[in-house]
Each structure stands twice: as C-alpha cells, then as structure tokens.
Design a protein around this motif. Structure first.
Motif, PDB file in Angstrom:
ATOM      1  N   ALA A   1      -4.359 -10.074   1.194  1.00  0.00           N
ATOM      2  CA  ALA A   1      -5.559 -10.594   0.526  1.00  0.00           C
ATOM      3  C   ALA A   1      -5.529 -12.106   0.369  1.00  0.00           C
ATOM      4  N   ARG A  47      -2.007  -3.922  13.576  1.00  0.00           N
ATOM      5  CA  ARG A  47      -3.217  -3.548  12.827  1.00  0.00           C
ATOM      6  C   ARG A  47      -4.101  -2.605  13.642  1.00  0.00           C
ATOM      7  N   GLY A  60      -5.964 -10.119   8.359  1.00  0.00           N
ATOM      8  CA  GLY A  60      -6.608  -9.178   7.435  1.00  0.00           C
ATOM      9  C   GLY A  60      -5.683  -8.164   6.794  1.00  0.00           C
ATOM     10  N   LEU A  61      -4.359  -8.398   6.887  1.00  0.00           N
ATOM     11  CA  LEU A  61      -3.436  -7.442   6.265  1.00  0.00           C
ATOM     12  C   LEU A  61      -2.965  -7.890   4.880  1.00  0.00           C
ATOM     13  N   HIS A  81      -2.526 -12.762   6.324  1.00  0.00           N
ATOM     14  CA  HIS A  81      -3.863 -13.053   5.791  1.00  0.00           C
ATOM     15  C   HIS A  81      -4.842 -13.339   6.930  1.00  0.00           C
ATOM     16  N   ILE A 128      -3.079  -5.184   2.503  1.00  0.00           N
ATOM     17  CA  ILE A 128      -4.232  -4.338   2.828  1.00  0.00           C
ATOM     18  C   ILE A 128      -3.827  -3.404   3.962  1.00  0.00           C
ATOM     19  N   GLY A 129      -3.587  -2.144   3.625  1.00  0.00           N
ATOM     20  CA  GLY A 129      -3.151  -1.179   4.639  1.00  0.00           C
ATOM     21  C   GLY A 129      -1.760  -1.455   5.157  1.00  0.00           C
ATOM     22  N   ARG A 154      -1.990  -9.137  -2.469  1.00  0.00           N
ATOM     23  CA  ARG A 154      -2.130  -7.709  -2.237  1.00  0.00           C
ATOM     24  C   ARG A 154      -2.070  -7.464  -0.737  1.00  0.00           C
ATOM     25  N   ASP A 184       0.844  -1.191   0.000  1.00  0.00           N
ATOM     26  CA  ASP A 184       0.000   0.000   0.000  1.00  0.00           C
ATOM     27  C   ASP A 184       0.888   1.253   0.000  1.00  0.00           C
ATOM     28  N   PRO A 206       0.325   3.164   3.737  1.00  0.00           N
ATOM     29  CA  PRO A 206       0.058   2.087   4.701  1.00  0.00           C
ATOM     30  C   PRO A 206      -0.117   2.604   6.120  1.00  0.00           C
TER      31      PRO A 206
END
Ligand code: SF4
Length: 273
Positions: free
Chosen positions: A133, A270, A130-131, A127, A147-148, A145, A89, A92
């Motif tokens: 994909a 996170r 949730g960081l 994963h 995520i953030g 990918r 990202d 991020p």
C-alpha cells in the motif's frame, strides 16, 4: 513503554502489530519449536509463537545484545529484540521469503525487511507493482500493508554477520514449514530473495507437502520452478517458485539488481495464475 535499555519488547505491552500476549507459549529448544509450530491452532497463533521463540541460545543472545547496545543512529529508539514473525495477508497469492532479519532492521523495527536499505528497495518495488500500500516501510504500525502478499524468513532472528549456522536453520525450519502449509490454500507464487533463501525454502516446502524436485534447481534471478501443490492447497495446478536477487546494498550499488529487475520479478509473481 519499557526500560530504555531493555533487551526486547515484552509481549503484549503495546508494540504495534505485536502478535503475542504475555501467556503465549515460548519454545526453549528445537523439540519445542516442532511441538509449538505443529500445535498452533491457526496462523495468528503460529506467528505469536514465532515472535517469542528462544530456542537458539546464540541468536537470542545476539539479538538482545544488539537491542541493548544499539547503533548510534537509533540510540533513542526501543528495539524489538525478538524473532520476526510472518507478516502480511493471511491468504496471500504471493509469498516472499528472505533469509533472516537484519540486526538494526527487522530486529529494531519489529517487521521483516523494514528499517534498512534492502527493505527500502523491496517495498518501493512492491508498491510500484501494487503489492504494497505504501512505497516505504519504516516501522511496525506505520500504516504499511501488503496487498495479496505475505513475507516470511527462513530464520526468524537476526544472526551475527547475517550468517545463521546450519543447526539454527534446522531449528527454525518448523516455523516456516507450518506457515507455508497454512497459506498453501491461496498461494500461487513463492518468491525467494537471494540464494540463501532459495536454499532454505526447499526443506520447508517439502515439510509442507509440496512435491519437491530432485536435484534441486539452481538459483538465479528470474529462475522459475513449477511445483505440484500440497494436499492442503485448494487447487491442483502448479505453484511457481521464483528466484530474485537480494536487493542488498552491494547488489543495488553495483547495478547487479536494478529497479526494473525487481519490478519484473514481482509483476511475474503478481500475474502468475
Ligand atoms: S532463529 Fe528461529 S528457532 Fe532460533 S530462536 Fe529465533 S525464532 Fe527460535
């Protein structure tokens, strides 16, 4: 795409996610790393310049030798054979910093922490929380990918025995310092994977304008330091520096690092705000 035994992928020849073009400027020494890192107009161009750097003679020779000789299991694959740029990202909340790419991992796949057992553990954890994909990261262009989150290394080229010299660390530092500075507007937590990354990130933080404590706090799994952000950050509240044991084969085989331990660090990263 290129010769079966080429020492590296030429920029702009169709490798997935290659940030560079044939005319991307190339650093040939420490002074040019400083100049090209400082002068990059944006993060994308910074990563392009990272990915074609040739400043360290020993590491250039090593990464290209490995790319030509190849490990038997990957003999049919084309190796990236270039420095591994920052990835993820561009704005991020979590920045993950490692020491250096692996000879047959990132140096082969073109993406940091990708293509070796450490990366398997790392991406599975990212994963789960949730960081990332996907639970796996096998090669640039595989659909993975962040995520953030974003990943970078203190040294961008695979070193022999995973040991960059002090001079190589210093030479590569401006690439990381500028990247840390560019993402400071959004970053809330910086996770260091392993003690060497922990040591290597301090000078980059200082160069990027963070208020760095003295003496430097000790590394440990779950070690936390709150840092005053640099002027380029959008917020004035502290940024969390977080230590995490490296998910190396040795650490995961012996149980020094478990899935729960990794997940706990990345949940903390996170959720820190
Ligand atoms: S280690 Fe860093 S400075 Fe040295 S050649 Fe690789 S990218 Fe350039």
């Amino acid at each position: 795409m290129t010769d079966a035994r080429a020492p590296y992928v030429p920029p702009g020849t169709g490798w997935p996610d290659d940030p560079a073009a044939p005319d991307t400027p190339v650093a040939h020494g420490a002074g040019e790393v400083i100049e090209l890192a400082a002068g990059a107009p944006d993060l994308a161009e910074l990563c392009a310049r990272q990915s074609v750097c040739r400043a360290c003679d020993r590491l250039v020779a090593w990464r290209e030798k490995v790319a030509v000789e190849r490990r038997r299991a990957f003999a049919a694959e084309e190796y990236w054979g270039r420095p591994i740029p920052g990835w993820g990202d561009p704005e991020p909340r979590v920045l993950i910093v490692g020491l250096a790419p692996a000879a047959h991992g990132g140096n082969r796949t073109g993406r940091i922490f990708t293509g070796d057992r450490s990366g398997d553990w790392l991406f599975a954890s990212l994963h789960r929380v949730g960081l990332a994909a996907q639970a796996t990261s096998v090669h640039a262009g595989d659909g993975q990918r962040l995520i953030g989150a974003r990943m970078a290394a203190t040294v961008r080229c695979a070193p022999p025995d995973n040991k960059p010299t002090p001079l190589e660390r210093t030479t590569c530092l401006p690439w990381l310092a500028r990247e840390v500075e560019d993402v400071a507007r959004s970053v809330r937590c910086i996770v260091c994977l392993g003690g060497f990354a922990w040591q290597g990130v301090w000078p980059a933080l200082k160069q990027a304008g963070y208020d760095v404590p003295r003496p430097r706090p000790k590394f440990g799994h779950g070690a936390e330091v709150e840092l005053a952000p640099p002027p380029s950050a959008a917020r004035r509240d502290p940024v969390l520096l977080l230590g995490c044991y490296h998910p190396s084969q040795q650490n995961t085989f012996t149980g020094r690092v478990t899935e729960d331990m990794l997940d706990a660090v990345f949940v903390r990263a996170r959720d820190y705000d």
